[in-house]
Design a protein around this motif. Structure first.
Motif, PDB file in Angstrom:
ATOM      1  N   GLY A 155      -2.419   5.865  -3.659  1.00  0.00           N
ATOM      2  CA  GLY A 155      -3.196   4.866  -3.570  1.00  0.00           C
ATOM      3  C   GLY A 155      -2.911   4.012  -2.224  1.00  0.00           C
ATOM      4  N   ASN A 156      -2.003   4.388  -1.460  1.00  0.00           N
ATOM      5  CA  ASN A 156      -1.708   3.690  -0.169  1.00  0.00           C
ATOM      6  C   ASN A 156      -1.776   4.950   1.056  1.00  0.00           C
ATOM      7  OD1 ASN A 156      -0.827   1.582  -1.746  1.00  0.00           O
ATOM      8  ND2 ASN A 156       1.468   1.766  -1.131  1.00  0.00           N
ATOM      9  N   ALA A 157      -2.221   4.155   2.229  1.00  0.00           N
ATOM     10  CA  ALA A 157      -2.463   5.228   3.518  1.00  0.00           C
ATOM     11  C   ALA A 157      -2.107   4.364   4.397  1.00  0.00           C
ATOM     12  CB  ALA A 157      -3.792   5.751   3.488  1.00  0.00           C
ATOM     13  N   ALA A 170     -12.517   6.390   2.092  1.00  0.00           N
ATOM     14  CA  ALA A 170     -13.226   7.170   1.477  1.00  0.00           C
ATOM     15  C   ALA A 170     -12.555   7.657   0.097  1.00  0.00           C
ATOM     16  CB  ALA A 170     -13.733   8.297   1.807  1.00  0.00           C
ATOM     17  N   ARG A 171     -11.026   7.989   0.402  1.00  0.00           N
ATOM     18  CA  ARG A 171     -10.185   8.332  -0.713  1.00  0.00           C
ATOM     19  C   ARG A 171      -9.785   7.042  -1.681  1.00  0.00           C
ATOM     20  NH1 ARG A 171      -7.009  10.084   3.333  1.00  0.00           N
ATOM     21  NH2 ARG A 171      -5.402   8.843   2.819  1.00  0.00           N
ATOM     22  N   LEU A 172      -9.786   5.738  -1.170  1.00  0.00           N
ATOM     23  CA  LEU A 172      -8.946   4.638  -1.876  1.00  0.00           C
ATOM     24  C   LEU A 172      -9.993   3.875  -2.562  1.00  0.00           C
ATOM     25  CD1 LEU A 172      -6.233   3.845   0.732  1.00  0.00           C
ATOM     26  CD2 LEU A 172      -6.178   5.443  -1.334  1.00  0.00           C
ATOM     27  N   GLY A 175     -14.925   1.612  -5.463  1.00  0.00           N
ATOM     28  CA  GLY A 175     -16.279   1.142  -5.533  1.00  0.00           C
ATOM     29  C   GLY A 175     -16.248  -0.415  -5.333  1.00  0.00           C
ATOM     30  N   ASP A 176     -15.272  -1.264  -5.222  1.00  0.00           N
ATOM     31  CA  ASP A 176     -15.256  -2.646  -4.770  1.00  0.00           C
ATOM     32  C   ASP A 176     -14.223  -2.864  -3.592  1.00  0.00           C
ATOM     33  OD1 ASP A 176     -12.677  -2.008  -5.901  1.00  0.00           O
ATOM     34  OD2 ASP A 176     -12.657  -3.647  -7.515  1.00  0.00           O
ATOM     35  N   GLY A 177     -14.110  -1.717  -2.659  1.00  0.00           N
ATOM     36  CA  GLY A 177     -13.413  -1.859  -1.638  1.00  0.00           C
ATOM     37  C   GLY A 177     -11.984  -1.694  -1.495  1.00  0.00           C
ATOM     38  N   VAL A 178     -11.172  -2.078  -0.516  1.00  0.00           N
ATOM     39  CA  VAL A 178      -9.960  -1.793  -0.537  1.00  0.00           C
ATOM     40  C   VAL A 178      -9.251  -2.760   0.082  1.00  0.00           C
ATOM     41  CG1 VAL A 178     -10.237   0.865  -0.223  1.00  0.00           C
ATOM     42  CG2 VAL A 178      -9.924  -0.801   1.829  1.00  0.00           C
ATOM     43  N   LEU A 179      -7.884  -2.851  -0.067  1.00  0.00           N
ATOM     44  CA  LEU A 179      -7.059  -3.904   0.453  1.00  0.00           C
ATOM     45  C   LEU A 179      -6.657  -3.616   1.812  1.00  0.00           C
ATOM     46  CD1 LEU A 179      -5.351  -6.935   0.300  1.00  0.00           C
ATOM     47  CD2 LEU A 179      -3.788  -5.541  -0.734  1.00  0.00           C
ATOM     48  N   VAL A 180      -6.713  -4.222   3.003  1.00  0.00           N
ATOM     49  CA  VAL A 180      -6.386  -3.969   4.186  1.00  0.00           C
ATOM     50  C   VAL A 180      -5.330  -4.975   4.578  1.00  0.00           C
ATOM     51  CG1 VAL A 180      -7.069  -3.415   6.645  1.00  0.00           C
ATOM     52  CG2 VAL A 180      -8.574  -2.941   4.714  1.00  0.00           C
TER      53      VAL A 180
END
Length: 377
Positions: A155-157, A170-172, A175-180
């Motif tokens: 779940g990290n990149a 696109a992988r992570l 549906g409600d976005g990602v933490l950056v």
């Protein structure tokens, strides 16, 4: 035949953390059951089994009906299902309403920031088109994290540029976005386990250094070999973070030390890999104090029994049946071997750990490394 005795504690999950918690329960006369399937690591050690999956709300409700208190092996159990358990009369610790914020990494970061605690700079990206601006504001490279269900690097990149970030998004994205997050040039990764009770008891274990590779913990060194003022500040931050998260039982607080400053990386509202060393190294293990905490019993002493300790994870390097060389590992003087009873090895899978005590961290780490290498997984 008489009915089985009720469970004092039910754990949603049946992996190695639940296994070690069950082992800590027996000397206290506590009956701890687990939610899982036959063959999982904790089942043979548990006082009872509610057969099912922690992802299944009906199974979680069945666990609540069988236990006096429900707690967690992982922070991914549906908070709504746990709220139903609590509404039906079984306390859930930590509280489901707080857990709902902690299990979402974006909400967790906002919780920490709202409490005035230092973290890496971050934004929440709701769409891939927002990543270019995030890179401009936070600087490349960026760390992208799925908001839920991420652990041990899953779940990290780490993304060096916008193209990598868009592919990772696109992988992570659930549906409600990602933490950056902006990358932190840290000198050390630190952690501390904090035990808390509903009636106000608090105990903070020694601050440790964790050695991570590819986002997976490989080694833990206790106490962390950093300056005393950094240890003191890390302890303060860990206590404040666990308080902000209203932790009950043990809360694992992962931190960074960068340019002398301590910031929170992530929280785990449960016993944590970086606290396994406490079984041999501390007067009361994290697993025993987790049980004491969720049952509102007096917390045990968390002082170390030796000047130094080290823990090395036994991570799989092959695929196939697990055949650890127990004799060779136990031949290393001063090493303590813990196997999790997992039948199959996979590369990177946590199969067990080794702890060793010593007069110095170097001595303890050398012993633990030697035993881990001898185990041959």
């Amino acid at each position: 035949m008489s009915a089985p005795a009720p469970l004092d504690v039910g754990i949603a999950g049946a992996g190695q953390l639940a296994r070690m918690t069950c082992l800590a329960a027996w000397p206290l006369g506590l009956r701890v059951g687990v939610l899982g399937r036959p063959g999982e690591p904790a089942v043979a050690m548990a006082a009872g089994l509610v057969e099912g999956d922690w992802r299944d709300a009906e199974a979680v409700r069945a666990l609540g009906a069988a236990a006096g208190v429900v707690t967690l092996e992982n922070e991914f159990v549906d908070a709504g299902a746990l709220a139903e358990v609590q509404a039906a009369g079984t306390p859930v610790r930590p509280d489901p309403a707080v857990l709902a914020r902690v299990q979402d990494k974006a909400l967790q970061k906002e919780l920490l920031r709202g409490a005035g605690l230092p973290t890496a700079p971050f934004v929440v990206a709701g769409h891939a088109r927002e990543l270019a601006a995030a890179g401009r504001d936070l600087g490349w490279p960026l760390m992208l994290k799925s908001r839920r269900l991420g652990y041990d690097g899953y779940g990290n990149a780490t993304c060096a540029d916008e193209a990598e970030a868009v592919a990772a998004f696109a992988r992570l994205d659930g549906g409600d976005g990602v933490l950056v997050e902006g990358m932190v040039a840290f000198a050390n990764e630190l952690a501390a386990m904090v035990a808390r009770t509903p009636s106000g008891g608090v105990a903070c274990y020694p601050v440790v250094e964790t050695v991570q590779r590819d986002h997976v913990c490989h080694e833990v060194i206790a106490p962390a070999p950093v300056a005393p003022d950094a240890l003191a500040r890390a302890r303060e931050v860990a206590l404040a973070a666990a308080d902000a998260a209203e932790g009950l039982g043990v809360t694992g607080v992962e931190m960074f030390l960068a340019d002398g400053a301590v910031m929170v990386n992530e929280l785990a509202p449960r016993p944590h890999n970086s606290g396994h060393y406490t079984i041999e190294a501390c007067e009361t293990s994290q697993f025993e104090n987790h049980l004491r905490g969720v049952l509102d019993l007096p917390l045990g002493d968390v002082a170390m029994r030796a000047p130094a300790a080290a823990m090395v994870n036994l991570l799989g390097s092959t695929t196939g049946p697990a055949r650890p060389d127990v004799r060779a590992a136990l031949a290393v003087e001063g090493a303590h071997l813990h196997l999790y009873d997992k039948a199959e090895v996979r590369p990177g899978r946590k199969m067990g750990h080794v702890t060793a005590l010593g007069a110095t961290t170097g001595e303890a780490l050398a012993r633990a490394r030697a035993a881990a290498a001898a185990a041959g997984l």
